[in-house]
Design a protein around this motif. Structure first.
Motif, PDB file in Angstrom:
ATOM      1  N   GLU B  14     -15.099  -3.778  13.790  1.00 51.53           N
ATOM      2  CA  GLU B  14     -14.003  -2.957  13.638  1.00 51.53           C
ATOM      3  C   GLU B  14     -13.205  -3.552  12.626  1.00 51.53           C
ATOM      4  O   GLU B  14     -12.957  -4.726  12.253  1.00 51.53           O
ATOM      5  N   THR B  15     -12.702  -2.616  11.559  1.00 48.38           N
ATOM      6  CA  THR B  15     -11.950  -3.143  10.667  1.00 48.38           C
ATOM      7  C   THR B  15     -10.487  -2.373  10.602  1.00 48.38           C
ATOM      8  O   THR B  15     -10.285  -1.292  11.317  1.00 48.38           O
ATOM      9  N   SER B  16      -9.504  -2.881   9.888  1.00 47.34           N
ATOM     10  CA  SER B  16      -8.370  -2.285  10.051  1.00 47.34           C
ATOM     11  C   SER B  16      -8.194  -1.490   8.908  1.00 47.34           C
ATOM     12  O   SER B  16      -8.028  -1.792   7.798  1.00 47.34           O
ATOM     13  N   TYR B  17      -8.180  -0.115   9.104  1.00 44.03           N
ATOM     14  CA  TYR B  17      -8.156   1.005   8.248  1.00 44.03           C
ATOM     15  C   TYR B  17      -6.834   1.173   7.670  1.00 44.03           C
ATOM     16  O   TYR B  17      -6.262   1.559   6.621  1.00 44.03           O
ATOM     17  N   LEU B  18      -5.778   0.542   8.462  1.00 45.92           N
ATOM     18  CA  LEU B  18      -4.359   0.589   8.164  1.00 45.92           C
ATOM     19  C   LEU B  18      -3.992  -0.341   7.008  1.00 45.92           C
ATOM     20  O   LEU B  18      -3.403   0.158   6.147  1.00 45.92           O
ATOM     21  N   ARG B  19      -4.533  -1.426   6.952  1.00 46.64           N
ATOM     22  CA  ARG B  19      -4.377  -2.502   5.928  1.00 46.64           C
ATOM     23  C   ARG B  19      -5.174  -2.145   4.741  1.00 46.64           C
ATOM     24  O   ARG B  19      -4.525  -2.105   3.601  1.00 46.64           O
ATOM     25  N   THR B  21      -5.624   0.958   4.031  1.00 48.40           N
ATOM     26  CA  THR B  21      -5.116   2.072   3.368  1.00 48.40           C
ATOM     27  C   THR B  21      -4.102   1.660   2.448  1.00 48.40           C
ATOM     28  O   THR B  21      -3.980   2.035   1.284  1.00 48.40           O
ATOM     29  N   GLY B  24      -4.952  -0.333  -0.551  1.00 46.29           N
ATOM     30  CA  GLY B  24      -5.675   0.761  -1.533  1.00 46.29           C
ATOM     31  C   GLY B  24      -4.515   1.552  -2.168  1.00 46.29           C
ATOM     32  O   GLY B  24      -4.478   1.772  -3.515  1.00 46.29           O
ATOM     33  N   MET B  25      -3.317   1.718  -1.522  1.00 41.84           N
ATOM     34  CA  MET B  25      -2.308   2.453  -2.164  1.00 41.84           C
ATOM     35  C   MET B  25      -1.596   1.587  -3.233  1.00 41.84           C
ATOM     36  O   MET B  25      -1.181   2.119  -4.321  1.00 41.84           O
TER      37      MET B  25
END
Lengths: 386, 168
Positions: B14-19, B21, B24-25
């Motif tokens: 599992e990875t943190s998609y929040l971080r 994202t 990436g921004m």
């Protein structure tokens, strides 16, 4: 009465034109900003900095051939772009965009129609836009278009709920659905972004989905559906869908600014909302409103050129399993907090009220981020790589 | 320079998609202010990291001697080797026994720009050129005659040298 009619007609005309020009410039901004993000220059040939590019595009779209699929339902096929285009523009009518403007004949409120039902009107009209998309998909008689239309409707329904739920909190605080009252309330007690942070986050994500923007642009996922619901459209009818999409963006951005960022309020001063109305105040608040709206428009573009598209089940899972329970739970918590502060402690909405709610929100946001950050939500359906 | 292949490790858990994202921004935002790589073509024809290679094989050029006559001796090697059969050569001979081309035409539409004509030419007369802007208003303008081939001024190709494969 004459004054009302004349001023309203002028406002309708001006607002319509400003939005259309804004939309045109927005298409250019989108292309240039995405180019910059990819280390390119973007369209800069037509006019200074490419400013006339939208005019050239528009002209091109007028001159192109109108095609009709052989088996298409002609009536609905022609009607669909209109149905998506008109609600996109209608929604802006109730959004106040500046402080009232004094004229020799009386004070003009800077909102096209200050409807008492304000926000409910927006919710009602904005969901009409999906009819255009669904009808476009259906009348094209093309399976990909139909799938795009179906996706759009499913997505719209799913996110409409969490969007509505997140704004209930705003209405609880404002005590009124008229947007001018919502703004007035924020001018007194601080912007709702402080007292309702989580509601804003939910609203923001839902608004992205509502306007079919990446990462939620499943209805036109070109890898799967060619161009989705507007596959069969050409020339100006195609352009209408584009204008509708961008005016929806403008309205959603303006709405975010109005509901959570004080609308046309200039922060840290009461100069703009107390005393007599003046032209200077109107212009300054218009600039403030424009800046806030512009910021959200930029964020829209920024997100679009950063994030990849969701898979369909991820989209649905996010809407129904994350945002909706979150919005409902948040509503329960925030309603309790408001009730406690209001009924038990007898506070009225003001700076301390806002800060108290802000503290509650801080805790909630930290909790939600901590929970989301563990990556269970999006990776749940990912296959384990051996 | 060989193309570098960047190998990325895929997350296996599992990875943190929040971080992901947010970073990436931040990345896309920082790119807004970076220097752009676009070469604005008609005004700008070369940049620091892109120039036309000296080995480029474009439309032909016939070199001339001091008197302005084509160096070609009409030996017939270039139409012989041409894989696209695009060179038309009619040889002639003057009273001193010097051979020269009566007609020398290259159909640039048929040409595949292999550069064999330049390689095979014993007099270093016909060359492929370092040139790529060839627009014309009609198709027949693409058959270059001798006069036109001699009038071209663009640099000629150096071709690939087997003894110096990397051009060093």
């Amino acid at each position: 009465m004459t004054f009302f009619l004349v001023s309203s007609a002028i406002k309708v005309f001006v607002v319509f034109n400003v939005i259309m020009v804004g939309v045109a410039l927005l298409t250019l901004a989108e292309r240039r900003i995405c180019a910059w993000m990819q280390d390119r220059l973007g369209p800069n040939r037509v006019g200074p900095q490419g400013l006339l590019q939208p005019a050239a595009d528009g002209l091109k779209n007028f001159l192109k051939e109108e095609t009709y699929p052989a088996q298409a339902d002609r009536t609905l096929f022609t009607l669909a772009p209109l149905i998506s285009f008109v609600p996109a523009l209608l929604t802006f009518a109730v959004i106040p965009f500046a402080a009232p403007l004094p004229t020799p004949w009386g004070v003009v409120p800077m909102v096209v129609a200050d409807l008492p039902v304000g926000f409910l009107y927006i919710l009602a009209i904005s969901s009409l836009g999906v009819y255009g998309i669904v009808l476009a998909g259906w009348s094209s008689n093309n399976k990909y278009s139909l799938l795009g239309g179906l996706r759009a409707s499913a997505q719209m329904i799913s996110y409409e709920i969490s969007m509505g739920m997140s704004t209930v909190a705003v209405l609880l605080l404002a005590g009124n659905v008229t947007l001018t009252r919502v703004i007035a309330q924020q001018q007194q007690g601080g912007w709702f972004i402080i007292s309702l942070t989580l509601a804003f986050l939910i609203f923001f994500i839902s608004a992205l989905a509502e306007t079919n923007r990446l990462p939620f642009d499943l209805p036109e996922a070109e890898g799967e559906l060619i161009a989705g619901y507007h596959t069969e459209y050409s020339a100006m009818k195609f352009s209408m869908f584009y204008i509708a999409e961008y005016s929806n963006m403008v309205t959603a951005s303006a709405l975010m600014a109005t509901l959570f960022f004080g609308g046309w309020d200039i922060p840290f001063t009461h100069w703009d909302d107390t005393g007599d109305p003046s032209v200077l105040k109107t212009l300054a608040t218009l600039a403030a409103f424009g800046a806030k709206t512009g910021f959200f428009l930029f964020t829209y573009i920024w997100i679009r050129w950063t994030l990849p598209r969701f898979r369909y089940d991820q989209l649905m899972a996010l809407g129904w399993k994350v945002l909706l329970p979150l919005a409902l739970g948040y509503l329960a918590v925030i309603a309790t907090a408001i009730w406690y502060l209001h009924a038990q402690l007898g506070w009225v909405y003001g700076i301390p009220f806002g800060l108290a709610l802000g503290a509650v929100n801080l805790v909630l946001v930290v909790a939600v981020v901590w929970w989301l950050d563990r990556g269970r939500i999006i990776s749940a359906s990912t296959a384990e790589v051996a | 320079m060989p193309i570098g292949v960047k190998v990325l490790k895929r997350p296996t858990r599992e990875t943190s998609y929040l971080r992901a994202t947010l970073s990436g921004m931040a990345l896309t935002f920082s790119h807004i202010f970076r220097p752009k790589v676009t070469m604005q073509y008609p005004e700008q024809r070369a940049t620091d990291d892109w120039t036309l290679s000296s080995r480029w094989r474009g439309t032909h050029r016939m070199l001339t001697d001091e008197q302005g006559r084509a160096k070609c001796v009409a030996c017939g090697l270039c139409p012989q080797i041409c894989p696209a059969n695009c060179i038309k050569l009619v040889p002639g001979e003057d009273e001193n026994g010097h051979r020269y081309p009566l007609i020398y035409e290259i159909d640039e539409f048929r040409c595949v720009f292999c550069g064999y004509c330049q390689e095979v030419c014993p007099e270093e007369a016909i060359h492929v050129g370092v040139h790529y802007e060839n627009s014309e208003y009609s198709r027949d303008r693409f058959v270059y005659d001798l006069e036109r081939l001699c009038a071209q001024t663009h640099p000629v190709s150096t071709l690939w040298d087997p003894s110096d494969p990397k051009g060093e």
